[in-house]
Scaffold this motif. Sequence first.
Motif, PDB file in Angstrom:
ATOM      1  N   SER A  78       0.938  -1.116   0.171  1.00  0.00           N
ATOM      2  CA  SER A  78      -0.104   0.034  -0.077  1.00  0.00           C
ATOM      3  C   SER A  78       0.699   1.288   0.097  1.00  0.00           C
ATOM      4  O   SER A  78       0.696   2.257  -0.796  1.00  0.00           O
ATOM      5  CB  SER A  78      -0.932   0.050   1.192  1.00  0.00           C
ATOM      6  N   PHE A  79       2.021   1.194   0.939  1.00  0.00           N
ATOM      7  CA  PHE A  79       2.755   2.475   0.901  1.00  0.00           C
ATOM      8  C   PHE A  79       3.510   2.657  -0.475  1.00  0.00           C
ATOM      9  O   PHE A  79       3.888   3.956  -0.876  1.00  0.00           O
ATOM     10  CB  PHE A  79       3.667   2.164   2.118  1.00  0.00           C
ATOM     11  N   PHE A  80       3.962   1.586  -0.898  1.00  0.00           N
ATOM     12  CA  PHE A  80       4.946   1.829  -2.258  1.00  0.00           C
ATOM     13  C   PHE A  80       3.928   1.858  -3.333  1.00  0.00           C
ATOM     14  O   PHE A  80       4.574   1.869  -4.549  1.00  0.00           O
ATOM     15  CB  PHE A  80       5.803   0.623  -2.086  1.00  0.00           C
ATOM     16  N   ARG A  81       2.779   1.540  -3.220  1.00  0.00           N
ATOM     17  CA  ARG A  81       1.753   1.783  -4.308  1.00  0.00           C
ATOM     18  C   ARG A  81       1.781   0.519  -5.533  1.00  0.00           C
ATOM     19  O   ARG A  81       1.665   0.658  -6.757  1.00  0.00           O
ATOM     20  CB  ARG A  81       1.900   2.995  -5.235  1.00  0.00           C
ATOM     21  N   PHE A  82       2.076  -0.685  -4.636  1.00  0.00           N
ATOM     22  CA  PHE A  82       2.183  -1.989  -5.533  1.00  0.00           C
ATOM     23  C   PHE A  82       0.866  -2.553  -5.184  1.00  0.00           C
ATOM     24  O   PHE A  82       0.895  -3.819  -4.867  1.00  0.00           O
ATOM     25  CB  PHE A  82       3.235  -2.612  -5.195  1.00  0.00           C
ATOM     26  N   CYS A  83      -0.314  -1.994  -5.374  1.00  0.00           N
ATOM     27  CA  CYS A  83      -1.751  -2.375  -4.851  1.00  0.00           C
ATOM     28  C   CYS A  83      -2.065  -3.597  -5.815  1.00  0.00           C
ATOM     29  O   CYS A  83      -2.798  -4.758  -5.374  1.00  0.00           O
ATOM     30  CB  CYS A  83      -2.696  -1.639  -4.938  1.00  0.00           C
ATOM     31  N   ARG A  84      -1.465  -3.587  -7.145  1.00  0.00           N
ATOM     32  CA  ARG A  84      -2.118  -4.555  -8.283  1.00  0.00           C
ATOM     33  C   ARG A  84      -1.418  -6.018  -7.748  1.00  0.00           C
ATOM     34  O   ARG A  84      -2.000  -7.006  -7.723  1.00  0.00           O
ATOM     35  CB  ARG A  84      -1.626  -4.335  -9.282  1.00  0.00           C
ATOM     36  N   ILE A  85      -0.259  -5.929  -7.275  1.00  0.00           N
ATOM     37  CA  ILE A  85       0.619  -7.414  -6.872  1.00  0.00           C
ATOM     38  C   ILE A  85      -0.045  -7.626  -5.560  1.00  0.00           C
ATOM     39  O   ILE A  85      -0.239  -8.730  -5.278  1.00  0.00           O
ATOM     40  CB  ILE A  85       1.942  -7.235  -6.801  1.00  0.00           C
ATOM     41  N   GLY A  86      -0.342  -6.811  -4.479  1.00  0.00           N
ATOM     42  CA  GLY A  86      -1.042  -7.037  -3.539  1.00  0.00           C
ATOM     43  C   GLY A  86      -2.283  -7.628  -3.562  1.00  0.00           C
ATOM     44  O   GLY A  86      -2.732  -8.677  -2.910  1.00  0.00           O
ATOM     45  N   SER A  87      -3.238  -7.059  -4.492  1.00  0.00           N
ATOM     46  CA  SER A  87      -4.404  -7.896  -4.738  1.00  0.00           C
ATOM     47  C   SER A  87      -4.405  -9.228  -5.215  1.00  0.00           C
ATOM     48  O   SER A  87      -5.121 -10.205  -4.946  1.00  0.00           O
ATOM     49  CB  SER A  87      -5.169  -6.871  -5.781  1.00  0.00           C
ATOM     50  N   MET A  88      -3.520  -9.430  -6.108  1.00  0.00           N
ATOM     51  CA  MET A  88      -3.234 -10.756  -6.480  1.00  0.00           C
ATOM     52  C   MET A  88      -2.771 -11.793  -5.253  1.00  0.00           C
ATOM     53  O   MET A  88      -3.369 -13.052  -5.312  1.00  0.00           O
ATOM     54  CB  MET A  88      -2.012 -10.925  -7.680  1.00  0.00           C
ATOM     55  N   VAL A  89      -1.988 -11.182  -4.521  1.00  0.00           N
ATOM     56  CA  VAL A  89      -1.603 -12.118  -3.225  1.00  0.00           C
ATOM     57  C   VAL A  89      -2.869 -12.339  -2.391  1.00  0.00           C
ATOM     58  O   VAL A  89      -2.999 -13.513  -2.044  1.00  0.00           O
ATOM     59  CB  VAL A  89      -0.610 -11.469  -2.506  1.00  0.00           C
ATOM     60  N   PHE A  90      -3.627 -11.388  -2.308  1.00  0.00           N
ATOM     61  CA  PHE A  90      -4.900 -11.551  -1.404  1.00  0.00           C
ATOM     62  C   PHE A  90      -5.696 -12.324  -1.913  1.00  0.00           C
ATOM     63  O   PHE A  90      -6.364 -13.447  -1.267  1.00  0.00           O
ATOM     64  CB  PHE A  90      -5.731 -10.097  -1.413  1.00  0.00           C
ATOM     65  N   MET A  91      -6.175 -12.490  -3.526  1.00  0.00           N
ATOM     66  CA  MET A  91      -6.983 -13.331  -4.141  1.00  0.00           C
ATOM     67  C   MET A  91      -6.623 -14.772  -3.903  1.00  0.00           C
ATOM     68  O   MET A  91      -7.415 -15.633  -3.718  1.00  0.00           O
ATOM     69  CB  MET A  91      -7.157 -13.071  -5.308  1.00  0.00           C
ATOM     70  N   VAL A  92      -5.084 -15.011  -4.358  1.00  0.00           N
ATOM     71  CA  VAL A  92      -4.852 -16.462  -4.122  1.00  0.00           C
ATOM     72  C   VAL A  92      -4.886 -17.120  -2.868  1.00  0.00           C
ATOM     73  O   VAL A  92      -5.386 -18.469  -2.647  1.00  0.00           O
ATOM     74  CB  VAL A  92      -3.696 -16.935  -4.800  1.00  0.00           C
ATOM     75  N   HIS A  93      -4.838 -16.387  -1.806  1.00  0.00           N
ATOM     76  CA  HIS A  93      -4.946 -16.710  -0.419  1.00  0.00           C
ATOM     77  C   HIS A  93      -6.450 -16.925   0.072  1.00  0.00           C
ATOM     78  O   HIS A  93      -7.018 -17.857   0.389  1.00  0.00           O
ATOM     79  CB  HIS A  93      -4.423 -15.750   0.513  1.00  0.00           C
ATOM     80  N   ASP A  94      -7.369 -15.914  -0.347  1.00  0.00           N
ATOM     81  CA  ASP A  94      -8.727 -16.033   0.187  1.00  0.00           C
ATOM     82  C   ASP A  94      -9.526 -17.148  -0.754  1.00  0.00           C
ATOM     83  O   ASP A  94     -10.363 -17.532   0.184  1.00  0.00           O
ATOM     84  CB  ASP A  94      -9.540 -14.604  -0.336  1.00  0.00           C
ATOM     85  N   ILE A  95      -9.387 -17.269  -1.818  1.00  0.00           N
ATOM     86  CA  ILE A  95      -9.975 -18.162  -2.564  1.00  0.00           C
ATOM     87  C   ILE A  95      -9.702 -19.580  -1.735  1.00  0.00           C
ATOM     88  O   ILE A  95     -10.719 -20.393  -1.659  1.00  0.00           O
ATOM     89  CB  ILE A  95      -9.875 -18.320  -4.177  1.00  0.00           C
ATOM     90  N   SER A  96      -8.402 -19.802  -1.753  1.00  0.00           N
ATOM     91  CA  SER A  96      -8.071 -21.354  -1.007  1.00  0.00           C
ATOM     92  C   SER A  96      -8.234 -21.343   0.158  1.00  0.00           C
ATOM     93  O   SER A  96      -8.217 -22.687   0.735  1.00  0.00           O
ATOM     94  CB  SER A  96      -6.415 -21.354  -1.445  1.00  0.00           C
ATOM     95  N   ASP A  97      -8.619 -20.172   0.973  1.00  0.00           N
ATOM     96  CA  ASP A  97      -8.957 -20.168   2.563  1.00  0.00           C
ATOM     97  C   ASP A  97     -10.530 -20.810   2.551  1.00  0.00           C
ATOM     98  O   ASP A  97     -10.951 -21.439   3.530  1.00  0.00           O
ATOM     99  CB  ASP A  97      -8.707 -18.956   2.921  1.00  0.00           C
ATOM    100  N   VAL A  98     -11.384 -20.704   1.597  1.00  0.00           N
ATOM    101  CA  VAL A  98     -12.708 -21.102   1.699  1.00  0.00           C
ATOM    102  C   VAL A  98     -12.814 -22.639   1.895  1.00  0.00           C
ATOM    103  O   VAL A  98     -13.400 -22.942   2.895  1.00  0.00           O
ATOM    104  CB  VAL A  98     -13.708 -20.861   0.375  1.00  0.00           C
ATOM    105  N   PRO A  99     -12.308 -23.640   1.374  1.00  0.00           N
ATOM    106  CA  PRO A  99     -12.317 -24.972   1.520  1.00  0.00           C
ATOM    107  C   PRO A  99     -11.361 -25.101   3.090  1.00  0.00           C
ATOM    108  O   PRO A  99     -11.923 -26.228   3.548  1.00  0.00           O
ATOM    109  CB  PRO A  99     -11.678 -25.761   0.492  1.00  0.00           C
TER     110      PRO A  99
END
Length: 265
Positions: A120-141
Amino acid sequence: SKFGEYVFRLLYHFIISAYGIYAFSNKVWWQSSGGTKHLFLGFPFHPIEPGMAWYYLIQSAYNLEALMSLLELSFDVEFTTPSPAYPLPIIISWSSTVRGDFSEMLMHHVVTNLLVVCSSFFRFCRIGSMVFMVHDISDVPVDLSKLANFLKWKKATTVCFVSMVLLWLIFRLAILPFVILKSTIYESHHVLETGQTTGDCYVVYQSLFVVLISLIILLHFLWFSMFVRMGYILIFKGEAHDLSEHKKGEDQTVVPDASGKEKDE
């Protein structure tokens, strides 16, 4: 309290995953061929849309809460009168509800929160959002498996466990290292093309994110080895043990239903 936590985690991961897929799956950096270079092309002039800003705020709040919840469940704090034998006014001890994988989970939460803050501080939100998504989707099961195991639903636990392992392999042990981390190593040089980033800053950016993402991947492999042990016990002993919650396994007493039969759904 465990049941309520599992339900909360499941609802959160399902809703935030659905939103992430809706909001970002059509973005150029998710394209299958060469899309990841857009994680860095045009930096630092990536527009931060309102949807991305709210996504980050919610993810930041959740990950901070998860860290605080882990500490709350892991330690008992007792205030006492200082004495010559124990001069401190506080006693901290392990709680009976401490997780079996406390060390791994603590490191994961610390690294994840560092990734949230730094991206967030360095404005790399695109890569941050990708990391979020791969974790959240796999956390459901993962959450579904914990719920099914908590309720002693053996068949449901088995189905959820298999789904969890497959999604863990796809998202955390394939996409995260071989798409996201690979792009960070080999494509992050594109940040230099706008002339707004110096070579020294680039080295700092790249090193920071490579180290943090690599630490998370290492933890994922450690957890996957735990899943292998859980699967072995499930297949050859017919017992469902959540080793992430209990290092030595769980009580396998089956709660009977109203008819007196064992509950196996």
